[in-house]
Structures are given as structure tokens and as C-alpha cells.
Design a protein around this motif. Sequence first.
Motif, PDB file in Angstrom:
ATOM      1  N   MET A   7       0.850  -1.183   0.000  1.00  0.00           N
ATOM      2  CA  MET A   7       0.000   0.000   0.000  1.00  0.00           C
ATOM      3  C   MET A   7       0.889   1.238   0.000  1.00  0.00           C
ATOM      4  N   SER A   8       0.465   2.263  -0.671  1.00  0.00           N
ATOM      5  CA  SER A   8       1.240   3.500  -0.775  1.00  0.00           C
ATOM      6  C   SER A   8       1.330   4.190   0.576  1.00  0.00           C
ATOM      7  N   SER A   9       2.326   5.041   0.715  1.00  0.00           N
ATOM      8  CA  SER A   9       2.615   5.623   2.023  1.00  0.00           C
ATOM      9  C   SER A   9       1.880   6.930   2.297  1.00  0.00           C
ATOM     10  N   THR A  10       1.631   7.774   1.320  1.00  0.00           N
ATOM     11  CA  THR A  10       0.993   9.057   1.602  1.00  0.00           C
ATOM     12  C   THR A  10      -0.505   8.852   1.806  1.00  0.00           C
ATOM     13  N   THR A  11      -1.123   9.787   2.529  1.00  0.00           N
ATOM     14  CA  THR A  11      -2.562   9.700   2.767  1.00  0.00           C
ATOM     15  C   THR A  11      -3.318   9.720   1.442  1.00  0.00           C
ATOM     16  N   ARG A  12      -2.892  10.595   0.552  1.00  0.00           N
ATOM     17  CA  ARG A  12      -3.532  10.696  -0.760  1.00  0.00           C
ATOM     18  C   ARG A  12      -3.475   9.350  -1.505  1.00  0.00           C
ATOM     19  N   ASP A  13      -2.314   8.724  -1.493  1.00  0.00           N
ATOM     20  CA  ASP A  13      -2.175   7.420  -2.155  1.00  0.00           C
ATOM     21  C   ASP A  13      -2.989   6.342  -1.443  1.00  0.00           C
ATOM     22  N   ARG A  14      -3.040   6.395  -0.115  1.00  0.00           N
ATOM     23  CA  ARG A  14      -3.854   5.422   0.627  1.00  0.00           C
ATOM     24  C   ARG A  14      -5.324   5.544   0.239  1.00  0.00           C
ATOM     25  N   ILE A  15      -5.775   6.777   0.073  1.00  0.00           N
ATOM     26  CA  ILE A  15      -7.170   6.999  -0.334  1.00  0.00           C
ATOM     27  C   ILE A  15      -7.407   6.413  -1.725  1.00  0.00           C
ATOM     28  N   LEU A  16      -6.488   6.677  -2.656  1.00  0.00           N
ATOM     29  CA  LEU A  16      -6.641   6.139  -4.014  1.00  0.00           C
ATOM     30  C   LEU A  16      -6.545   4.627  -4.020  1.00  0.00           C
ATOM     31  N   ASP A  17      -5.663   4.063  -3.179  1.00  0.00           N
ATOM     32  CA  ASP A  17      -5.578   2.603  -3.062  1.00  0.00           C
ATOM     33  C   ASP A  17      -6.901   2.028  -2.558  1.00  0.00           C
ATOM     34  N   ALA A  18      -7.494   2.698  -1.563  1.00  0.00           N
ATOM     35  CA  ALA A  18      -8.775   2.241  -1.010  1.00  0.00           C
ATOM     36  C   ALA A  18      -9.877   2.336  -2.064  1.00  0.00           C
ATOM     37  N   LEU A  19      -9.916   3.449  -2.794  1.00  0.00           N
ATOM     38  CA  LEU A  19     -10.892   3.603  -3.872  1.00  0.00           C
ATOM     39  C   LEU A  19     -10.736   2.485  -4.892  1.00  0.00           C
ATOM     40  N   GLN A  20      -9.508   2.235  -5.288  1.00  0.00           N
ATOM     41  CA  GLN A  20      -9.242   1.179  -6.270  1.00  0.00           C
ATOM     42  C   GLN A  20      -9.728  -0.170  -5.760  1.00  0.00           C
ATOM     43  N   GLN A  21      -9.466  -0.486  -4.501  1.00  0.00           N
ATOM     44  CA  GLN A  21      -9.872  -1.778  -3.951  1.00  0.00           C
ATOM     45  C   GLN A  21     -11.391  -1.902  -3.884  1.00  0.00           C
ATOM     46  N   ILE A  22     -12.075  -0.819  -3.528  1.00  0.00           N
ATOM     47  CA  ILE A  22     -13.542  -0.848  -3.503  1.00  0.00           C
ATOM     48  C   ILE A  22     -14.093  -1.050  -4.906  1.00  0.00           C
ATOM     49  N   LEU A  23     -13.522  -0.357  -5.886  1.00  0.00           N
ATOM     50  CA  LEU A  23     -13.963  -0.534  -7.273  1.00  0.00           C
ATOM     51  C   LEU A  23     -13.775  -1.971  -7.726  1.00  0.00           C
ATOM     52  N   ILE A  24     -12.659  -2.577  -7.349  1.00  0.00           N
ATOM     53  CA  ILE A  24     -12.372  -3.959  -7.727  1.00  0.00           C
ATOM     54  C   ILE A  24     -13.354  -4.919  -7.060  1.00  0.00           C
ATOM     55  N   GLU A  25     -13.563  -4.735  -5.778  1.00  0.00           N
ATOM     56  CA  GLU A  25     -14.357  -5.699  -5.012  1.00  0.00           C
ATOM     57  C   GLU A  25     -15.857  -5.491  -5.113  1.00  0.00           C
ATOM     58  N   ARG A  26     -16.297  -4.209  -5.210  1.00  0.00           N
ATOM     59  CA  ARG A  26     -17.738  -3.955  -5.115  1.00  0.00           C
ATOM     60  C   ARG A  26     -18.311  -3.074  -6.213  1.00  0.00           C
TER      61      ARG A  26
END
Length: 193
Positions: A1-20
Motif C-alpha cells: 500500500m502506498s505511504s501518503t494519505t492521498r495514495d492510501r485513499i486512491l488505493d482504497a478507492l481502487q480496492q472498492i472498485l475492484i471488489e464492489r
Amino acid sequence: MSSTTRDRILDALQQILIERGPSAATLEAVATAAAVSKGGLLYHFPSKAEMMTALIRRLAERAEAEFRQALEGDEGVTRVFLRVSLPQTSQEAALYWSIIAALRGNEDISAEAREIVHGIFARWSHLLHEEIGDPVLAETVRLVGDGLYLSALADLPQPDPAVLRALTDRLTEQAAVPASSREAVPAEEPRQG
């Protein structure tokens, strides 16, 4: 997972898009998945549209790397295009399917995001036409790649790997033939009727 808050948010968005899928990617769901407050998320992305645009920009950076590989590597544009037309993982396919669904849904997608996606497809088309020189063959390669891409995203039956390799080899070989050496395709006569 990326280290910056901004990247964490985008990682979370990406995972939600993938899963749901895109409808599940609410600001609240993304904030929870990224372990940030909704206020923290809004600090970086004031709207879902801006968050989606940032994710699409990040995916465009991957496309830029593919363009460089196609132009600078030994494979050539045609082979790289056909290779990257198939998502490498089911997660990648789910992500792109969600982005296409979001684009089709006309909500939470900015004009900038649409332009970025359009630009990626247009850039591949330009590179293929530039490398191949024959507009009919270039469009054939583009349509084959787009068809492979959309079939994979929609989880439609895929060609046998050996047939796909043979198809890629044949189109790559045809693309490598100088345009001046190819048989001209006669223009179709208008039908009388």
C-alpha cells in the motif's frame, strides 16, 4: 500500500472498485477503507469526481509507461498493444470494468477524467497508425486489441492461448511489412440500387 494519505485513499478507492464496483465507492466507504476521517478525505479530494479523476490520472501514468515500452523496446507498438490489451490479473480487469461502468453511468466522472481515458485510446490508435502506415491494418489491430480488452473485462470467453499467440504473431508480422510492399486494398465500389 502506498505511504501518503492521498495514495492510501486512491488505493482504497481502487480496492472498492475492484471488489464492489463504482456504486459502492462512496466518500464514506473510501474514508473508512483508507483509515482516514471523511474530513481528511475531503481535504485531499473535495468530491468523488475529483477522487475518481486522480485515480484515472494514476492509471494514465501506467499507460504512459506502456507507450514508452512500445516506442523504445524491441517488441514494437503492435505487439505491445496486443499484449497489454489483456488485463494481467482479474483484479486489473475488475478495476477497468468499474471505471468503464462509472464512465457509462455519467456520474462522479469529470470531463477531465473522460478526456484522459479518451486520450489513452487515441494515443494507442495514433501509435499504431504511425508504426503500421496502412490505415486498414492499423484499425484492424486496434479493433482486435479493443475487442480483447473488452471481452476480458466483461469476462467473455477468451481465445485459446495458442490461437492468441498466433494472432499476435500474424498481426505483428503484417505490421512489420513496409506499407509500400503490401497489396493495396481497393476502395469498395458504391452499390447501385
